[in-house]
Structures are given as structure tokens and as C-alpha cells.
Write an enzyme that holds these catalytic residues in place. Sequence first.
Site, PDB file in Angstrom:
ATOM      1  N   ASP A 479     -61.386 -20.833  99.158  1.00  8.41           N
ATOM      2  CA  ASP A 479     -61.323 -22.288  99.329  1.00  8.41           C
ATOM      3  C   ASP A 479     -59.882 -22.781  99.221  1.00  8.41           C
ATOM      4  O   ASP A 479     -58.988 -22.062  98.753  1.00  8.41           O
ATOM      5  CB  ASP A 479     -62.197 -22.946  98.252  1.00  8.41           C
ATOM      6  CG  ASP A 479     -62.791 -24.263  98.716  1.00  8.41           C
ATOM      7  OD1 ASP A 479     -62.248 -24.868  99.652  1.00  8.41           O
ATOM      8  OD2 ASP A 479     -63.806 -24.688  98.131  1.00  8.41           O
ATOM      9  N   ASP A 549     -68.083 -29.807 104.553  1.00 14.22           N
ATOM     10  CA  ASP A 549     -68.828 -30.094 103.322  1.00 14.22           C
ATOM     11  C   ASP A 549     -70.039 -30.976 103.598  1.00 14.22           C
ATOM     12  O   ASP A 549     -70.877 -31.174 102.718  1.00 14.22           O
ATOM     13  CB  ASP A 549     -67.919 -30.803 102.305  1.00 14.22           C
ATOM     14  CG  ASP A 549     -67.134 -29.804 101.464  1.00 14.22           C
ATOM     15  OD1 ASP A 549     -67.470 -28.609 101.490  1.00 14.22           O
ATOM     16  OD2 ASP A 549     -66.188 -30.225 100.778  1.00 14.22           O
TER      17      ASP A 549
END
Length: 740
Positions: A479, A549
Site C-alpha cells: 500500500d 477503495d
Amino acid sequence: MNISVNVEQNTFHLYNNEISYIMTVLPNGQMGQLYFGRRVHDREDYSYLLEMRSRPMSSCVFDTDKSFSMEHIRQEYAVFGTTDYRIPAMEILQKNGSRISEFLFHDYRIENGKPKLPGLPATYTEDENEAQTLIVGLEDPLTQIRLELFYTIFEKGGVIARSARFINNGVEDVHLTTAMSLCMDLPDSDYDWIQFSGAWARERYPKARHLEQGIQSVGSMRGHSSHNHNPFVILKRPTADEFQGEAIGFSLIYSGNFLAQAEVDAYDTTRVLMGIHPAGFDWKLSAGTSFQTPEAVMVYTDQGLNCLSQTFHRLYQKRLARGYWRDRERPILINNWEATYFDFNEEKLLQIAGKAKDCGVELFVLDDGWFGKRNSEHAGLGDWFANPDKLPEGITGLAEKIEKMGMMFGLWFEPEMVNEDSDLYREHPDWILRTPERKASHGRFQYVLDFSRKEVVDRIYEMMAKLLSKAKISYVKWDMNRSITECYSTALPADRQGEVYHRYILGVYDLYERLTNRFPKVLFESCASGGGRFDPGLLYYAPQGWTSDDTDAVERLKIQYGTSYCYPISCMGSHVSVTPNHQLNRCTPLATRANVAYFGTFGYELDLNRLTVEEQEEVKEQIRFMKKYRRLIQFGTFYRLQSPFENNVAGWMVVSKDKKEAIAGRYKILNGANQPFERMYLQGLDADIQYRINEKDIRYGDELMNCGLITTDASAGESAPGEKMSYDFESKLYMIKAEE
Ligand code: GLA
């Protein structure tokens, strides 16, 4: 595929069955562009394509000639500050303050296959016959800098890959302040420019406008390619659409600051530039050193945008992505992030994993919160060892238990970041990017490690490699949750600070390269707050990326549809999550959530224990379905059929290579009363094959493509007896199989 060189005319013609790319040495020794488009005959002389005429207000190169001005000549790699007033592909600041350079043709060589780009991701060949590369060598006599322009033509597809390398053979140091990967001058401007833009949770929406005189550009100055703009643009003819017409796609294989721009001049020629964003870029090219730009890929088609996308999909899936997982079906995963956020312990994780295993899930992914003192966004990043309060037996223990259940284990990292409240920061407060004596801005309460420094990358590598070699970890989610600010490295001298953004990305690539080499069977998934670094650069290391997301099925239609213009289905991370959805608060049917997520890598991001028994049965069925069809979905040919950006419905399909099997997905956004009859026109089938649809009706391929597949539902009038009412967010898959 061939590269034909006419030495007398100094002309180069790269061609395969689909495209031609022609360039020539101009009368002043610089390189001129003659043609890029559909394949034309190879001939001796193309000089007629070089149109020149005297025009008022032009500045001229030759003393006795008013017609030769670089302003009116299409070029291969335009320099700054001479007779061309358009934005250049390069700018070199020399010791005396001059920025003028003159790169003259010097030599060329042709290599079979494709040379690697040192330290950078790039397309590749597996066999020398797949491509040929022309390297044109130019030299600036005054500075003695050599410029090499790389052009690779692949045997198949309308693809040209380009990059540039600067080699300082002179005695003085210079500064490269612009070094684009690609400069493409097109003879007219009758194009629609399509960019892929948005923001966090709404990445890569296509936005189109017609080119006009002036500059149109997108880019990123955030230190990563960004949610806001993707390093991919298309120029298409106004009459072209998904199914026919001319278009050129431009894609940059790079994950840092970038610029993609089209400049239309006063005479309606178009210059496309693509590469590292020149703002903030300043590379000290010391005598005896070289600089390699990232690679840019151009794809030409005259068969519409689906064809353009399919060419990118094939190239990026097979000759950009690498490694063990490249050609493999992707494991169905469960990720605990939306199920627990930071609030979990081993017991809770094992419960989630246990139920997932029951349902058929293959990979359990432990997301953020397992390390250091990471109980919130405020602490822990940089301390890549398990938090014993949450995981008493560490990652090794947990991974073993998951493996024993019969699932693979995956783990989340954010390698490039550090929290102030971490052991790593306490030990090395000087390891973050920050400008001395100025405030360091945070993003999500975290700071960016200075990945331009080898010792920083080494340290993170050691921590990660230790864990990956000790514990049974089969998957890593990498990430990156903030953009760069106050970009400055204390390890570099003042005159090299303009290198930091690029050196940072080289550091990221270096860490990826080391980890993927050492752990070749680990599946890497890239992520940056969802799709903030969803670019071809990372695809070279991580064959899949977390698309966004935003896990709401309706939103995902747009995001995945937009992403598919450049990127293959096999690289799009897509999960079924709970309702009400955590980003939108919207409730969509479980079936629709899966019908959208199937067109990606597929997984779940919820606690299956919290579903009803019926829903759990439905999940089992979904997983059985995906296991059966994921090869077709992830590696078939993908077509966009109906755009969610233009309609209340969306449609897409995949077709197997032999055209014997296809799956079409159709999604209705809002229900309506007494609606028109509806059809979806399928693509890519064999006209002469009879297909059975959902094990019922039989239709010829030509009927499905030309008459269309009838998709009318109950909303078109009163529902017939026994027919279910239609509803919002309804979706349907059509399984299309050739009759034996
Ligand atoms: C980012 C990712 C999410 C999740 C969180 C964890 O936002 O995109 O999927 O991993 O970080 O903090």
C-alpha cells in the site's frame, strides 16, 4: 515485422502487418517524423511527406532558405529554444547558462528483441523474434552529449514502445530539466482527447473533449501517478467509437510525477509529449554518466476503442507483467479491512478465515493494523513486526494456522511510510523526505521515507524479507497512502535535489525488484489508497492492483469500466463487500456485487459470519462459479458494450480465444416503470456458431451480434404471471456456450 532503412534517404520504416512508423533525417541533421498509422507499402522515398513552405513570422535554419523552420516540421524529439516554438521534448541547462542544444543524426543500430531499461519497468520479449528495436543515435557536437532514441516494434499489434537515453560524453556536467519519453507530432488535430481522471474512490473516469489550438494536458505532481489522473490518454477521431474508427493510445510505464500533453499549433498539427513531469525535475547529468527515461507505449488502431484496449491488455498482461502469477488464475481472497479495520485479534481473524474457508475462499489477507503499535492511523508504520497483543504467536503463528486450514496467507505492508510514533522514526528521524528547517506536512499522520537513499530501502527490505522468509506468506498487498510533500533528501547535494522525486520511484522499483526476485512465488498486489498508483510501472512487479477503495458495486461499474481502457481484467482487484456499503451507504443485491466483482481478480472484504445462512450459501455458489470461469474471465478477450457513464445500464463481456465460450454481464442502475424494450449487441463471437444462452435459447453468433441479445425485463411493462418484478441495481450474467 521489419525495420527497413534507406541509407541514401536516411529514412527508417518500422512496420508489421498492422502499422507503419516512418521517420527521416532532416536537412539540418535532426530527426523528422513522417508517418504513424495503418501499414503502408515500404518504398524508397517518402520525402514528399516532409511538407515545407515559407511562412511569415517563421524563424529559419538555413541562411539562404526561408522554408526550413523547425516550427513547421514534425519531429521525433524536439529540442528547446531554436526555431520551433512548441513545447520541447528535452531541455538541457549547460554550464554557461544556455539551454540550447542541437542533436544531429550520428548512427543507428537494430537489435532483435528489446533491450532492458536499467532500473525501470518496461515491456519485454521472451523470444527475440517477437520484436525488433531501432536505436537512433544523435549527438550534440558542442556539449558532446549523445542521445539515443529507442523504438521497439512488436511482431503483433499496433504497438510502438519508445524511450530516450542521454549519455554525457562531454567534459562538463549539465542539467537535464526536461527529458520526455515520447514526442509524437501528428499531421492534423482532428482528434478527441480522452483522459482518465477523478479522485480517491472515483478513479479513472474517461473524460473527452475535442482538441483545439493550444495545450491540453494531464499529469501528476504528487510523487505517484495518482487517483486524479492516470498516465494514459487516447486521441481518437471524432467519428471513432468502441467498435470502429481510428485511435492512438499513449501509456507511460512509470509510477511517479508525469505529464501527458497534446499541443495543437497554429497550423493544426498536434504534438503529443509524455514522460516525467518537467516541473520540479532537474537531473544533474555529470560528465561520463547517462540518464534513461521511462518507457512510453503507443498503440494505433483503426478498429475502435475496444480493439485499442485489447492490444494494451494483451501487451500488459503478457509482456509487462511478469513472474509466477502472470498466467495463473488469481486466488479468491478474503480481506479483513472492511470487516474489522484496526480492531481485531487472532481469534477474530481465525473466525473470519474459518468461515471463508468453508465457503471456498483460497487466500486470507490480513490488512493494516497487525504490526508495531498500529491501533490507529497515528502509530506503527515502519515497524514491520507483529503486535503481540493482537497476534501472540506472531505472523508466523497466524500464517501457519491459516495454512493448516487449507488456505494461503497474505499480508499488508506500507513499505514507503513511517509514523512519528514508531521505533523506526525514533531511530532515524532524518530518514523522511522533508526540506530542512521547514515544516514537514503529514498525510494520514504519516511521513514518506526517503526511498532515494539506498540504506533506507535496504532496511525496509531486511524487515520485509525477514518476515517473508520466516512466515508462510503467499501474497503481499503493498500500500501507499499519502502523496509526497516538501520533497528533499538530506543525502543529496543542493544541485541534485531536482532528482529526488525520480530517485524515490527508482527506490520503490528497486525494493519491488529485490523482493520479487527473492520471493518469486509471492503474489504482489499494489495499492495506493485504492487506485492512487494504478499504473503500468507497478504492473511489471505486481500483476494485480487494488482498483479503488470504493467497493460499492454501482460505483465499481464506472471504475472498472474506465480502468479497462488500458488495463487487463486480470490486474483489477475487485471485492464483494457488505451493505450498506461503507463508502456510499448504498444497498445493492449480493448477486450484483458479485456480478461486478467477477470481472477482476475477485474476493470478499467482509466477515462472512455476519451474513445469513442463505447469503452464505449464495457466496459458496459465487465462489464455485468464479473457480469455474476465472480463466475465461481473467484471460479472455474483454469488450465494453454499454457505458455506465452514458446509460442507466452497463454491459461488458469476455470471449474465449476459440470463441466457443463467452460471458456477458448486464447491469441496470435504477429501475424504471414501463420502460422501452432493450437489447445488448454482443461482440467478438463467431458468426457461424450456434450458441446456447443460459442453457436455454439457441442463437447464431451473427444474430447475437447484429440482432442483439434481448435483455428486456419486467420493467418494460406489467410483469407477466410468474415473472419477478425488476428492481434497482439488478444485474444478470449471460452464459454463452457453443453448441457441440
Ligand atoms: C488503504 C487501502 C485499503 C486499506 C487501508 C488500510 O486505504 O486502499 O484497502 O488497506 O489503506 O489502512
